[in-house]
Design a protein around this motif. Sequence first.
Motif, short mmCIF file in Angstrom:
data_model
loop_
_atom_site.label_atom_id
_atom_site.label_comp_id
_atom_site.label_asym_id
_atom_site.label_seq_id
_atom_site.Cartn_x
_atom_site.Cartn_y
_atom_site.Cartn_z
N LYS A 6 48.05 33.93 27.94
CA LYS A 6 47.46 35.03 28.70
C LYS A 6 46.00 34.71 29.01
O LYS A 6 45.15 34.67 28.13
CB LYS A 6 47.55 36.34 27.90
N GLU A 7 45.71 34.52 30.29
CA GLU A 7 44.37 34.12 30.70
C GLU A 7 43.33 35.21 30.47
O GLU A 7 42.14 34.92 30.35
CB GLU A 7 44.38 33.73 32.18
N ASP A 8 43.75 36.48 30.40
CA ASP A 8 42.79 37.56 30.31
C ASP A 8 42.38 37.88 28.87
O ASP A 8 41.57 38.78 28.64
CB ASP A 8 43.34 38.83 30.97
N VAL A 9 42.89 37.16 27.88
CA VAL A 9 42.55 37.45 26.49
C VAL A 9 41.06 37.24 26.24
O VAL A 9 40.42 38.02 25.54
CB VAL A 9 43.40 36.59 25.54
N ALA A 10 40.51 36.19 26.83
CA ALA A 10 39.08 35.93 26.66
C ALA A 10 38.23 37.06 27.24
O ALA A 10 37.16 37.38 26.72
CB ALA A 10 38.71 34.61 27.33
N GLU A 11 38.72 37.69 28.29
CA GLU A 11 38.02 38.83 28.88
C GLU A 11 38.11 40.06 27.97
O GLU A 11 37.14 40.82 27.82
CB GLU A 11 38.62 39.15 30.25
#
Length: 269
Positions: free
Chosen positions: A79-84
Motif C-alpha cells: 500500500k503506497e499510502d501507508v507512508a502518508e
Amino acid sequence: MAELNALSPSRANDFLQCPLKFRFRTVDRLPEPPSAAAFKGTLVHAVLEHLYDLPAPERTLDAARGLIVPRFDDLARDKEDVAELFPDEVARDRLFDESAQLLRSYFALELPDRLEPAEREKFVSVTLDNGLKLRGFIDRIDVAPGGQIRLVDYKTGKQPKPQYSREAEFQMRFYALLRYRTDGVLVHTLQLMYLGSRSIKAMRPVLADVERTEHQILGLWEDISRSAETGVWRTRTSPLCGWCHFKPLCPAWGNEAPAAPEITALAGR
C-alpha cells in the motif's frame, strides 16, 4: 464505461445508506483518501489471520503483539499510502499501541489456543439465477466436531446500539446466504466480535432468514438496476454525511455531481 454485475455486503450497504454514494464508489470508482482507522482494522485482521498459523500452544497475546510489526511491514509494501498515513515513528507507535489494545480485547473474548479454524479470510462467490454475482470475504469459518458451522467477523470498533446494527447484521446474513448457496448448508451461528467494546453479537439464522436475505438482495438489485437505467441516483442524508468524502460532489449539500459513466453491462438486464 462500467459494468454492474456483482454485489458485496459493503457495496449493498452503500446503496442502502445512499444510492449516490454507491454510484460514486461502484460506478464512477472515484478515489478516496486513505483512512488510518481502516488501515488499523486491516492490520489487526492480518495479525489475527496469521496468529492461527502458529501451533496452538504458541498462540499467546505476546505472540500476537509480535506479529504487529511484521504484518505492518508486509502491508506497507503493498500500500503506497501507508507512508502518508503514518509518516513518522510517533504515528507508527500510536498505531502499534492501539492495535495491541485491540488484540488484548480479542484474547479477553476467545482462547485461540483452543480453536482450529477451518478457513480464514475465505473468499466466497456465487451467481444467482438472474446473473448477479454475490461475493465477500469471511474472516473466519469454524466447524464444530458435530459439523455445525460458525462464521466469524472481527470488528475493531465498538458494538453499535441496536438501532445502528443493521449494516453488520445484514453483512452476516449475506455471508450465510453465500454459504447456503455454495453447498446447501445452513450455518449454525453468525458471530460478530467487537474488539473496541470487548463484546460479541451472536445470531442463529434459520432457513427463513436466508431466504428473506436473498429476497432483500434481489429487491435491492432491482433498485440499483433502475437507478442505472434511468441515471437517477438519489441522495439520502444522515449524520454519516459529515464523514463522507463525496460531500463536495453531493447535490443534497448544494453541490454538483459529475456525469455518471456509461454502464455497458447490467446483471439481470
